[in-house]
Design a protein around this motif. Sequence first.
Motif, PDB file in Angstrom:
ATOM      1  N   GLY A 108       0.800  -1.223   0.000  1.00  0.00           N
ATOM      2  CA  GLY A 108       0.000   0.000   0.000  1.00  0.00           C
ATOM      3  C   GLY A 108       0.833   1.273   0.000  1.00  0.00           C
ATOM      4  N   ILE A 109       2.130   1.149   0.319  1.00  0.00           N
ATOM      5  CA  ILE A 109       3.002   2.323   0.313  1.00  0.00           C
ATOM      6  C   ILE A 109       3.441   2.594  -1.120  1.00  0.00           C
ATOM      7  N   ILE A 110       3.194   3.807  -1.590  1.00  0.00           N
ATOM      8  CA  ILE A 110       3.614   4.220  -2.935  1.00  0.00           C
ATOM      9  C   ILE A 110       5.075   4.642  -2.895  1.00  0.00           C
ATOM     10  N   ALA A 111       5.422   5.507  -1.940  1.00  0.00           N
ATOM     11  CA  ALA A 111       6.789   6.007  -1.832  1.00  0.00           C
ATOM     12  C   ALA A 111       6.971   6.752  -0.517  1.00  0.00           C
ATOM     13  N   ALA A 112       8.225   6.878  -0.128  1.00  0.00           N
ATOM     14  CA  ALA A 112       8.596   7.749   0.988  1.00  0.00           C
ATOM     15  C   ALA A 112       9.204   9.013   0.384  1.00  0.00           C
TER      16      ALA A 112
END
Length: 153
Positions: A108-112
Motif C-alpha cells: 500500500g506504500i507508494i513512496a517515501a
Amino acid sequence: MSYRSGQFWQPDVTVATVVERDGLLLMVEERVAGNAVFNQPAGHLEPDESIVQAAIRETLEETGWQVEPQAFIGAYQWAAPESGRHYLRMAFAAAPVAHVPERGLDEGIIAAHWLSPDAIQALSERHRSPLVWRTVRDYLDGRRHPLSILQSL
C-alpha cells in the motif's frame, strides 16, 4: 466498560514518527481506499511491543529508514467521521540513522518522500487525517517531551 453497537469498544492505538533531515520531514505516500494520501510513517501498536518499538518498526517498514526516537511529541485522540473508528495516536520526533534501500516497503506504500513543511501543508487536501498536520505543527512549534514519560511495564 464502554460498548458500541453491542460490542466491546476499543480505540485503535497507533504511532507516528516525525523524522527531520536538513529541514525536510519524512512522509509516506500511501494508497488508502483507492486514494493516494500522505501521512507520517505510522501504524498500529502490535502485541508485546512498546510504543517506542512500534514507532521504530513502523518507520522502517513504511520508509526503509532506521530511526532513533528522540522525544515524545504528544498523544492525539481522533474519531474518523466516515468509519466512526476512534484512534489514539502517539507521536514521536526521531532522528534518521540509516537508509536501508534494499528493504521493501509495506503493501500500500507508494513512496517515501522528504518534504518541506510548506509542501506538507500545501498537500493538506491529501492528508490521511487531520492528525498529519497537527502533529507536524506541534513538532515545528517545539513540542517535545522526554521519552521517559512513557512507561512500559
